[in-house]
Scaffold this motif. Structure first.
Motif, short mmCIF file in Angstrom:
data_model
loop_
_atom_site.label_atom_id
_atom_site.label_comp_id
_atom_site.label_asym_id
_atom_site.label_seq_id
_atom_site.Cartn_x
_atom_site.Cartn_y
_atom_site.Cartn_z
N GLY A 382 -0.32 53.06 16.56
CA GLY A 382 0.84 53.51 15.81
C GLY A 382 2.12 52.81 16.25
O GLY A 382 3.21 53.26 15.96
N ASP A 383 1.96 51.69 16.96
CA ASP A 383 3.15 50.93 17.39
C ASP A 383 3.26 49.66 16.56
O ASP A 383 2.28 48.96 16.39
CB ASP A 383 3.03 50.48 18.85
CG ASP A 383 3.04 51.66 19.79
OD1 ASP A 383 3.59 52.71 19.42
OD2 ASP A 383 2.47 51.53 20.89
N LEU A 384 4.44 49.39 16.08
CA LEU A 384 4.66 48.12 15.42
C LEU A 384 5.68 47.37 16.28
O LEU A 384 6.87 47.65 16.22
CB LEU A 384 5.18 48.36 14.01
CG LEU A 384 5.24 47.17 13.08
CD1 LEU A 384 3.86 46.56 12.89
CD2 LEU A 384 5.78 47.60 11.72
N GLN A 385 5.20 46.47 17.12
CA GLN A 385 6.09 45.77 18.05
C GLN A 385 6.73 44.58 17.36
O GLN A 385 6.05 43.79 16.76
CB GLN A 385 5.31 45.26 19.26
CG GLN A 385 4.51 46.31 19.99
CD GLN A 385 5.38 47.21 20.84
OE1 GLN A 385 6.59 47.01 20.93
NE2 GLN A 385 4.78 48.22 21.44
N LEU A 386 8.02 44.51 17.46
CA LEU A 386 8.68 43.30 16.95
C LEU A 386 9.53 42.75 18.09
O LEU A 386 10.67 43.12 18.26
CB LEU A 386 9.56 43.64 15.75
CG LEU A 386 8.86 44.04 14.46
CD1 LEU A 386 9.87 44.45 13.41
CD2 LEU A 386 8.00 42.91 13.93
N SER A 387 8.92 41.91 18.89
CA SER A 387 9.66 41.41 20.05
C SER A 387 10.80 40.50 19.58
O SER A 387 10.75 39.96 18.47
CB SER A 387 8.74 40.65 20.98
OG SER A 387 8.49 39.38 20.44
N VAL A 388 11.81 40.35 20.41
CA VAL A 388 13.02 39.64 20.01
C VAL A 388 12.73 38.23 19.51
O VAL A 388 13.17 37.83 18.43
CB VAL A 388 14.02 39.58 21.19
CG1 VAL A 388 15.32 38.94 20.75
CG2 VAL A 388 14.26 40.97 21.74
N ALA A 389 11.92 37.49 20.28
CA ALA A 389 11.64 36.11 19.90
C ALA A 389 10.93 36.06 18.56
O ALA A 389 11.29 35.27 17.68
CB ALA A 389 10.79 35.46 20.98
#
Ligand code: FDA
Ligand code: PGT
Length: 451
Positions: A382-389
């Protein structure tokens, strides 16, 4: 006739059978009933795909022999224009659901659970604010039975046929909004040719052929397939059969409808779980508690989790000798930790996905705005990771569709907020209403931002 039990389980599908399986052998007097005759229990419209992890996590037996129709190694996901294929690896089973469900029930019955088939719960016994049992009708012997139990487990599937007859206003009578469900239909048939890669489930995303859902092609061995589709409810779309007949050839040109084995449709809840599984003398599990995954609609694994959590809460309640909502509450904490929090965040993801156009999805999948790993991560945690790079790169790559990317950022933020709110799930029933209003506010804010 009148009878007393410790636990009455209404419904012997995946959720009810799992509850019974985990309750068996603990010295409790348990009765499970189902409206269907024995040989049809577990037989409901379903794609029959279940991830292996669920059996491992809950210490339950793998399907084997006739219960297992195909071992699965992953899912292939196709874009609407069929130009992009994503492979999500993961072990699972394509099962014979009646055979596996009946196996669980037989094992439970061998360990002391009483099972009555062809028996329907007609109405609840509700006294002094507690569910105290049910009035049953046993069609095998044509008799009415009054069963009193310390705890009733409502496992009636999407019909919610027991809890809907409780006094309205109890938190466990929460309704399902039409738009928070998909209408799904499937057929199981032999194929004209051998299936190329039966170890892969195929999912076709296409808003024209299955608005707000998808088509699936799930092999059951080399020459048999479970094929069907889901469409979002409450949208005024034409009937599900219209879509099936119109597009079958596109997704299942090898299906031999002259050798049809079974067909049928049903509803799939696609939302966060019911706000509480527990109330005084009652626990709700499975589809009736809206435990299916909001993004892929799979509900068998999470029905098992809810059954496991219900059984644990019941055993604890018998230890302390109290069957109030306060004591049964531990089922909520168990379920939310294992699956419910993820469901809440995936409900937001689902609302976003259902609004995308085929062009958006083609573009998003081709450019990997979200990647296979992101989708798997979202679906597993249930995590949608959008890292900065990544964000920066995708914004450059995505100059063509800035609005899609901006929305995705909001979606990721709100998915996190939803999970955080579920981490703060109240530790007792007194704070439920306050918490529910915070959830409703979050959903409302999200809807406003998406429109
Ligand atoms: P389920 O409906 O299985 O069981 C309820 C039982 O209660 C029934 O046996 C019924 O007879 C009984 N009952 C109801 N009212 C009663 C009463 N008053 N008295 C006595 N008995 C009563 N999931 C998945 O994991 N993988 C998949 O591939 C798919 N695919 C899929 C396709 C389609 C077309 C649909 C509609 C759904 C799916 N799902 C799925 C979802 C999955 O089928 C669903 O989440 C679970 O089977 C739910 O299990 P339950 O035990 O909660 O309900
Ligand atoms: C978009 C709205 C969708 C509504 C859905 C309704 C459809 C109704 C039909 C019901 C058919 C049921 C088919 C069930 C498939 C089971 C798949 C499965 O088992 O998935 C595994 C296991 O997941 P789990 O949550 O049970 O277990 C997790 C873990 O193992 C245990 O802890 C996981 O597989 C996947 O996650 C694959 C993802 C498939 C997602 C399909 C979604 C379609 C939309 C994607 C569009 C992407 C485009 C993005 C572009 C921006």
């Amino acid at each position: 006739m009148k009878n007393n039990y410790d636990v009455l389980i209404i419904g012997g599908g995946f959720a009810g059978a799992t509850t019974a399986w985990h309750l068996a052998n603990h010295g409790l007097k348990v009765l499970l009933i189902d409206s269907k005759p024995w040989n049809r229990i577990g037989d409901k419209p379903c794609g029959d795909a279940v991830s292996k992890e669920h059996f491992d996590n809950l210490g339950m037996p793998y399907p084997e022999g006739e219960q297992l129709e195909q071992k699965i190694e992953g899912i292939k996901l196709y874009s609407p224009d069929m130009k992009t294929e994503w492979i999500v690896k993961g072990e699972g089973f394509e099962i014979n659901a009646p055979a596996y469900t009946q196996r669980l029930l037989k094992e439970a019955s061998n360990r002391g659970v009483e099972v009555l088939d062809m028996t329907t719960a007609m109405k609840p016994i509700f006294e002094d604010g507690f569910v105290k049992g049910a009035i049953l009708f046993d069609r095998r012997h044509n008799q009415q039975i009054e069963v009193r139990a310390k705890v009733v487990v409502e496992a009636t599937g999407y019909s919610m046929s027991f809890r809907s007859k409780l006094p309205q206003g109890l938190p466990v009578t929460e309704n399902l909004d039409d738009k928070d469900a998909d209408i799904a239909y499937r057929e199981v048939a032999y194929t004209k040719d051998d299936i190329d890669e039966p170890q892969y489930l195929k999912i076709f995303v296409n808003q024209k052929a299955s608005p707000g859902g998808y088509w699936w092609y799930f092999p059951k061995g080399k020459n048999k397939v479970n094929i069907g589709l889901g469409i979002q409810g409450g949208m005024g779309y034409p009937s599900i059969y219209t879509f099936y007949d119109k597009y079958l050839n596109e997704f299942g040109s090898d299906v031999d409808r002259n050798r049809l084995i079974v067909k049928g449709g049903a509803l799939v809840p696609t939302r966060r779980p019911i706000s509480t599984l527990a109330w005084n003398g009652i626990l709700v599990v499975g589809d009736s508690a809206f435990t299916a995954n909001p993004v892929h609609g799979g509900g068998k694994g999470s029905a098992m989790i809810s059954g496991y959590c219900a059984a644990k809460a019941i055993l604890n309640a018998f230890e302390v000798g109290d069957f109030s909502a306060k004591t049964l509450w531990s089922a909520n904490l168990c379920y939310i930790e294992r699956y419910g929090a993820k469901q809440a965040s995936l409900e937001l993801f689902r609302r976003f996905l259902q609004k995308l156009s085929d062009d958006d999805i083609n573009y998003g999948m081709r450019k990997k705005v979200i990647k296979e790993e992101d989708l798997l991560e979202a679906s597993a945690k249930g995590d949608l990771q959008l890292s900065v790079a990544e964000k920066a790169m995708r914004i450059i790559a995505g100059l063509g569709r800035p609005s899609l990317l901006l929305k995705l950022k909001v979606v990721a933020e709100y998915m996190k907020k939803a999970k955080d709110l579920y981490r703060e799930y109240p530790s007792d029933p007194n704070n439920l209403e306050q918490w529910k209003s915070e959830v409703n506010k979050l959903l409302l804010d999200f809807e406003n931002l998406m429109n």
